[in-house]
Design a protein around this motif. Structure first.
Motif, PDB file in Angstrom:
ATOM      1  N   GLU A  25       0.835  -1.189   0.000  1.00 16.93           N
ATOM      2  CA  GLU A  25       0.000   0.000   0.000  1.00 16.93           C
ATOM      3  C   GLU A  25       0.879   1.251   0.000  1.00 16.93           C
ATOM      4  O   GLU A  25       2.020   1.213   0.431  1.00 16.93           O
ATOM      5  N   ARG A  26       0.253   2.331  -0.418  1.00 21.20           N
ATOM      6  CA  ARG A  26       0.985   3.592  -0.390  1.00 21.20           C
ATOM      7  C   ARG A  26       1.032   4.121   1.035  1.00 21.20           C
ATOM      8  O   ARG A  26       0.189   3.804   1.877  1.00 21.20           O
ATOM      9  N   GLN A  27       2.027   4.949   1.291  1.00 18.58           N
ATOM     10  CA  GLN A  27       2.215   5.487   2.636  1.00 18.58           C
ATOM     11  C   GLN A  27       1.052   6.394   3.026  1.00 18.58           C
ATOM     12  O   GLN A  27       0.619   6.401   4.182  1.00 18.58           O
ATOM     13  N   SER A  28       0.497   7.160   2.088  1.00 24.06           N
ATOM     14  CA  SER A  28      -0.624   8.048   2.410  1.00 24.06           C
ATOM     15  C   SER A  28      -1.852   7.243   2.827  1.00 24.06           C
ATOM     16  O   SER A  28      -2.612   7.670   3.703  1.00 24.06           O
ATOM     17  N   ASP A  29      -2.054   6.071   2.217  1.00 30.41           N
ATOM     18  CA  ASP A  29      -3.170   5.217   2.619  1.00 30.41           C
ATOM     19  C   ASP A  29      -2.971   4.688   4.035  1.00 30.41           C
ATOM     20  O   ASP A  29      -3.925   4.563   4.809  1.00 30.41           O
ATOM     21  N   GLN A  30      -1.736   4.416   4.389  1.00 30.02           N
ATOM     22  CA  GLN A  30      -1.447   3.937   5.738  1.00 30.02           C
ATOM     23  C   GLN A  30      -1.727   5.031   6.774  1.00 30.02           C
ATOM     24  O   GLN A  30      -2.284   4.755   7.835  1.00 30.02           O
ATOM     25  N   TYR A  31      -1.349   6.274   6.443  1.00 30.50           N
ATOM     26  CA  TYR A  31      -1.634   7.386   7.354  1.00 30.50           C
ATOM     27  C   TYR A  31      -3.132   7.601   7.495  1.00 30.50           C
ATOM     28  O   TYR A  31      -3.638   7.867   8.586  1.00 30.50           O
TER      29      TYR A  31
END
Length: 114
Positions: free
Chosen positions: A1-7
């Motif tokens: 997953e992308r980091q922005s989705d994790q945030y």
């Protein structure tokens, strides 16, 4: 997953935890609230607004916790007023008092105070 989705996921999880905790904390007080309202309705004292003004002042100024809170409040406002009054006489970049033509900062400060 992308980091922005994790945030985003982390933010949503934290928000959910905070919201549920707030609802649980507030929800747990309702039963006690209704118990206190029932007791208060049975033993309703005379309204303080019906008391004479002098009696209200006497009651307020004999209340030690009230006096302590008012003292703290007064001291905090005095601190703000003194700070605001001294700002024009300070050099904020160095934290020193401005002294025009004086040998030391103390002399300049004393001239301002006196």
């Amino acid at each position: 997953e992308r980091q922005s989705d994790q945030y985003l996921l982390l933010g949503m999880a934290g928000g959910l935890v905070a919201t549920v905790a707030a609802y649980v904390a507030v929800g747990g007080t309702w039963r006690r609230y209704y118990q206190m309202q029932g007791q208060r309705a049975r033993s309703q004292p005379a309204s303080a607004a019906a008391w004479p003004v002098l009696k209200q002042f006497r009651v307020a100024f004999r209340n030690r916790p009230f006096l302590l809170v008012m003292g703290i409040y007064w001291c905090s406002w005095m601190e703000l007023q003194v700070t605001a009054a001294m700002l024009p006489y300070t050099n904020l970049s160095s934290g020193c008092t401005l002294t025009k033509g004086h040998n030391s900062h103390i002399e300049g400060f004393l001239e301002i105070v006196i």
